[in-house]
Write a protein that holds these residues in place. Sequence first.
Motif, PDB file in Angstrom:
ATOM      1  N   PRO A  94       0.824  -1.227   0.000  1.00  0.00           N
ATOM      2  CA  PRO A  94       0.000   0.000   0.000  1.00  0.00           C
ATOM      3  C   PRO A  94       0.855   1.273   0.000  1.00  0.00           C
ATOM      4  CG  PRO A  94      -0.846  -1.555   1.601  1.00  0.00           C
ATOM      5  CD  PRO A  94       0.448  -2.122   1.114  1.00  0.00           C
ATOM      6  N   ASP A  95       2.036   1.224   0.651  1.00  0.00           N
ATOM      7  CA  ASP A  95       2.908   2.396   0.643  1.00  0.00           C
ATOM      8  C   ASP A  95       3.485   2.640  -0.746  1.00  0.00           C
ATOM      9  OD1 ASP A  95       2.374   2.657   3.282  1.00  0.00           O
ATOM     10  OD2 ASP A  95       4.224   1.675   3.962  1.00  0.00           O
ATOM     11  N   ARG A  96       3.854   1.566  -1.419  1.00  0.00           N
ATOM     12  CA  ARG A  96       4.358   1.706  -2.788  1.00  0.00           C
ATOM     13  C   ARG A  96       3.273   2.293  -3.700  1.00  0.00           C
ATOM     14  NH1 ARG A  96       9.314  -0.834  -4.340  1.00  0.00           N
ATOM     15  NH2 ARG A  96      10.023  -2.311  -2.780  1.00  0.00           N
ATOM     16  N   MET A  97       2.039   1.828  -3.480  1.00  0.00           N
ATOM     17  CA  MET A  97       0.918   2.328  -4.274  1.00  0.00           C
ATOM     18  C   MET A  97       0.749   3.826  -4.062  1.00  0.00           C
ATOM     19  SD  MET A  97      -0.907   0.437  -6.284  1.00  0.00           S
ATOM     20  CE  MET A  97      -2.622   0.906  -6.285  1.00  0.00           C
ATOM     21  N   LYS A  98       0.755   4.226  -2.775  1.00  0.00           N
ATOM     22  CA  LYS A  98       0.553   5.641  -2.469  1.00  0.00           C
ATOM     23  C   LYS A  98       1.643   6.485  -3.101  1.00  0.00           C
ATOM     24  CE  LYS A  98      -1.878   5.071   1.810  1.00  0.00           C
ATOM     25  NZ  LYS A  98      -1.379   4.531   3.079  1.00  0.00           N
ATOM     26  N   ALA A  99       2.876   6.006  -3.039  1.00  0.00           N
ATOM     27  CA  ALA A  99       3.987   6.759  -3.619  1.00  0.00           C
ATOM     28  C   ALA A  99       3.790   6.893  -5.129  1.00  0.00           C
ATOM     29  CB  ALA A  99       5.304   6.036  -3.310  1.00  0.00           C
ATOM     30  N   ALA A 100       3.331   5.802  -5.766  1.00  0.00           N
ATOM     31  CA  ALA A 100       3.132   5.845  -7.222  1.00  0.00           C
ATOM     32  C   ALA A 100       1.988   6.801  -7.567  1.00  0.00           C
ATOM     33  CB  ALA A 100       2.837   4.444  -7.746  1.00  0.00           C
ATOM     34  N   GLN A 101       0.933   6.775  -6.753  1.00  0.00           N
ATOM     35  CA  GLN A 101      -0.204   7.664  -7.015  1.00  0.00           C
ATOM     36  C   GLN A 101       0.209   9.120  -6.859  1.00  0.00           C
ATOM     37  OE1 GLN A 101      -2.866   5.804  -4.250  1.00  0.00           O
ATOM     38  NE2 GLN A 101      -3.904   4.616  -5.835  1.00  0.00           N
ATOM     39  N   SER A 103       3.310  10.377  -7.203  1.00  0.00           N
ATOM     40  CA  SER A 103       4.255  10.856  -8.221  1.00  0.00           C
ATOM     41  C   SER A 103       3.614  10.951  -9.604  1.00  0.00           C
ATOM     42  CB  SER A 103       5.495   9.967  -8.257  1.00  0.00           C
ATOM     43  OG  SER A 103       5.191   8.729  -8.841  1.00  0.00           O
ATOM     44  N   THR A 104       2.582  10.136  -9.878  1.00  0.00           N
ATOM     45  CA  THR A 104       1.984  10.186 -11.215  1.00  0.00           C
ATOM     46  C   THR A 104       0.687  10.986 -11.254  1.00  0.00           C
ATOM     47  OG1 THR A 104       0.714   8.180 -10.808  1.00  0.00           O
ATOM     48  CG2 THR A 104       2.875   7.902 -11.843  1.00  0.00           C
ATOM     49  N   GLY A 105       0.027  11.117 -10.114  1.00  0.00           N
ATOM     50  CA  GLY A 105      -1.280  11.766 -10.095  1.00  0.00           C
ATOM     51  C   GLY A 105      -2.371  10.890 -10.672  1.00  0.00           C
ATOM     52  N   SER A 106      -2.068   9.618 -10.933  1.00  0.00           N
ATOM     53  CA  SER A 106      -3.078   8.694 -11.464  1.00  0.00           C
ATOM     54  C   SER A 106      -3.430   7.661 -10.402  1.00  0.00           C
ATOM     55  CB  SER A 106      -2.533   7.939 -12.681  1.00  0.00           C
ATOM     56  OG  SER A 106      -2.057   8.832 -13.638  1.00  0.00           O
ATOM     57  N   PRO A 107      -4.656   7.144 -10.452  1.00  0.00           N
ATOM     58  CA  PRO A 107      -5.022   6.142  -9.458  1.00  0.00           C
ATOM     59  C   PRO A 107      -4.355   4.785  -9.711  1.00  0.00           C
ATOM     60  CG  PRO A 107      -6.859   6.526 -10.966  1.00  0.00           C
ATOM     61  CD  PRO A 107      -5.790   7.510 -11.316  1.00  0.00           C
ATOM     62  N   GLU A 108      -4.100   4.466 -10.973  1.00  0.00           N
ATOM     63  CA  GLU A 108      -3.516   3.152 -11.276  1.00  0.00           C
ATOM     64  C   GLU A 108      -2.827   3.184 -12.647  1.00  0.00           C
ATOM     65  OE1 GLU A 108      -2.699   0.057 -11.231  1.00  0.00           O
ATOM     66  OE2 GLU A 108      -3.304  -0.816  -9.306  1.00  0.00           O
ATOM     67  N   ALA A 109      -2.444   1.995 -13.133  1.00  0.00           N
ATOM     68  CA  ALA A 109      -1.567   1.932 -14.304  1.00  0.00           C
ATOM     69  C   ALA A 109      -2.296   1.838 -15.645  1.00  0.00           C
ATOM     70  CB  ALA A 109      -0.595   0.764 -14.155  1.00  0.00           C
ATOM     71  N   MET A 110      -3.610   2.035 -15.659  1.00  0.00           N
ATOM     72  CA  MET A 110      -4.281   2.014 -16.954  1.00  0.00           C
ATOM     73  C   MET A 110      -5.456   2.983 -16.980  1.00  0.00           C
ATOM     74  SD  MET A 110      -5.529  -1.193 -19.282  1.00  0.00           S
ATOM     75  CE  MET A 110      -4.065  -1.511 -20.235  1.00  0.00           C
ATOM     76  N   LEU A 111      -5.624   3.602 -18.160  1.00  0.00           N
ATOM     77  CA  LEU A 111      -6.726   4.543 -18.349  1.00  0.00           C
ATOM     78  C   LEU A 111      -7.560   4.051 -19.527  1.00  0.00           C
ATOM     79  CD1 LEU A 111      -7.957   7.351 -17.558  1.00  0.00           C
ATOM     80  CD2 LEU A 111      -6.482   8.346 -19.307  1.00  0.00           C
ATOM     81  N   VAL A 112      -8.882   4.031 -19.340  1.00  0.00           N
ATOM     82  CA  VAL A 112      -9.786   3.582 -20.400  1.00  0.00           C
ATOM     83  C   VAL A 112     -10.691   4.746 -20.775  1.00  0.00           C
ATOM     84  CG1 VAL A 112     -11.500   1.870 -21.089  1.00  0.00           C
ATOM     85  CG2 VAL A 112      -9.777   1.269 -19.387  1.00  0.00           C
ATOM     86  N   ALA A 113     -10.883   4.935 -22.069  1.00  0.00           N
ATOM     87  CA  ALA A 113     -11.688   6.072 -22.504  1.00  0.00           C
ATOM     88  C   ALA A 113     -12.488   5.721 -23.737  1.00  0.00           C
ATOM     89  CB  ALA A 113     -10.782   7.260 -22.800  1.00  0.00           C
ATOM     90  N   GLN A 114     -13.563   6.488 -23.917  1.00  0.00           N
ATOM     91  CA  GLN A 114     -14.371   6.353 -25.118  1.00  0.00           C
ATOM     92  C   GLN A 114     -14.430   7.723 -25.783  1.00  0.00           C
ATOM     93  OE1 GLN A 114     -18.249   4.721 -24.372  1.00  0.00           O
ATOM     94  NE2 GLN A 114     -18.973   5.068 -26.464  1.00  0.00           N
ATOM     95  N   GLY A 115     -14.364   7.733 -27.095  1.00  0.00           N
ATOM     96  CA  GLY A 115     -14.403   8.999 -27.804  1.00  0.00           C
ATOM     97  C   GLY A 115     -14.324   8.753 -29.298  1.00  0.00           C
ATOM     98  N   GLU A 116     -13.986   9.813 -30.042  1.00  0.00           N
ATOM     99  CA  GLU A 116     -13.924   9.681 -31.493  1.00  0.00           C
ATOM    100  C   GLU A 116     -12.535  10.005 -32.005  1.00  0.00           C
ATOM    101  OE1 GLU A 116     -16.973  11.817 -33.532  1.00  0.00           O
ATOM    102  OE2 GLU A 116     -18.586  10.805 -32.444  1.00  0.00           O
ATOM    103  N   ILE A 117     -12.092   9.241 -32.981  1.00  0.00           N
ATOM    104  CA  ILE A 117     -10.851   9.586 -33.676  1.00  0.00           C
ATOM    105  C   ILE A 117     -11.219   9.704 -35.154  1.00  0.00           C
ATOM    106  CG2 ILE A 117      -9.297   8.554 -31.982  1.00  0.00           C
ATOM    107  CD1 ILE A 117      -8.942   6.171 -33.920  1.00  0.00           C
TER     108      ILE A 117
END
Lengths: 317, 320
Positions: A94-101, A103-117
Amino acid sequence: MNWISNYVRPKINSLFSRREVPENLWTKCDECGTMLFHRELSGNLNVCTSCDHHMGITPHERFAALFDGGVYAEVKVPEPLADPLHFRDQKRYPDRMKAAQKSTGSPEAMLVAQGEIGRTPIVAAAQDFSFMGGSMGMYVGNAIIAAAERAVSAKLPLILFSAAGGARMQEGILSLMQMPRTTVAIEMLKEAGLPYIVVLTHPTTGGVTASYAMLGDIHIAEPNALICFAGPRVIEQTIRESLPEGFQRAEYLLDHGMLDRVTPRGKLRDELISVVRMLLGLPPAVMGDLPAPAPETPETAATPDPVEPTEPAAKQV
Amino acid sequence: MTHYLEFEKPLAEIEGKAEELRAMARANPEMDVEKEAAALDSKAATLLGDLYKTLDPWRKCQVARHPDRPHCKDYIEALFSEYTPLAGDRNFADDHAVMGGLARLGDRPVMVIGHEKGHDTKTRIERNFGMARPEGYRKAIRLMDIADRFNIPVVTLVDTPGAYPGKGAEERGQSEAIARATEKCLQIGVPLVSVIIGEGGSGGAVAFATANRVAMLEHSIYSVISPEGCASILWKDAEKMREAAEALRLTAQDLSRLGVIDRIIPEPRGGAQRDRRTAIATVGEAIGDFLDKLEKKSRKALIRDRREKFLSMGEKGLAA
């Protein structure tokens, strides 16, 4: 020190001391050593303007440049159980997780999105190598399942950008179980007849390569990306000989039949639009930078998640 | 000759003494040592039972890798009849680290596939210590396809340190081969039962163990990374493998608590290596039992069963 200063100070600090001036105005290219001005670098999608070296890019930066007008809606990822094994090495997980969160400002290691290209609705998932090496644990598994489920329910193609050192050791066997779990997700897409395109970025290794990253209909890699199951150091230790130039790099894999294409980051968007539209039997797209889709389009209206429009990316002309 | 593990040294001493006494008695027929020897025997048996009742995770790793443990070949020879090995991936080569073919379990035809480590220097090299190359996984895919087409259940026996980290293996698509094998496990419309008989090493194991039912022998292990590898990465010290083995939760008992496996198959006292025949027979019973239940399910239900099993895995953590 009384309780007020103790209580208030951190908040004020976080409000005023950060942001304003980016800490590093200059970034040194790890390949050619050129000093690059931050705006120039981000305008070029974190690709060195002098040697074309592809540096890491966060999912947010990538999506801002990928989607029309930089607008996309995040797809919610079900939160997994935190620290399922009560794992502890030199630090607690949990400490490693908090440090990663932090330093990156992200909750975890993947982002999923929907939109148009290029006015083509898609679902995209991107792995964040800066978050604990992009490692695949329960959350990344959940993210890929959420992406596949959204793609299937909205009948959209899935484009996945992989970047990971492999499985997240701190989740032990449960990280290993993400290999079959994510494979189930890809099965769902294939059954629904939807395109699944993998963009392999630097580095994609270990259990990630040996599951969803190698099961695409089409495999595109960024130049010079390291893509492998076992890393070069492990192999050198095993076979006790040095490896050939460019071993396990994107171009090497292309030569050995493991990839369809190696495409520079700057050309990826147009290529993805073109490939996806051909696979879906759609007419050619209008290429180039497009503004965000009008909010009333049925695709956006059908999205149940709150739309979080991000700042339109700084576009180069 | 018995091969003793490091933690079995006190046991080796007692058993050695008993053996010495008996050897003396054989040389001097008038000497009567049976009483003393029997006492030592019973002391050894108690110690053995105690040692194996409380094996810590690192000791379990050692037992799981014990050279005298029955390997895939031993199970196939003892449990199945009419074993007909099928070779090759029809592409590049036949990988000897993976054995497989048609066989009968009782009267029932099955497709059996497993990693084979070898039992002496010559066979270990020939089998590449049970570390498969892409050809091994592609052979397995081919055999699973045959089984699927002819409605034959698949039994996999997992015993590998991991997939082979070599130059050629990488060039020929080690990752793709593993990913496809896992995918094939999920696609087939026949029962798929997997038993981890020794080491379940990372992706190389998953490629065979994405099954409807997964069982583990009592002292086998199944892990995302070897304790030594984990120690050198997270502790920056390969000697911290005891701590790593503990933290990784790689024992059958922990995996059962996590809901990752369906059954623990008990081993004879002192581990499968001390009574191979009993160990093999118990594994055979477990496989038969699993197949009896799974054979009643339709093709669709079997595929759905596998998907749901893996999708819901890990939801409850250690509370499962």
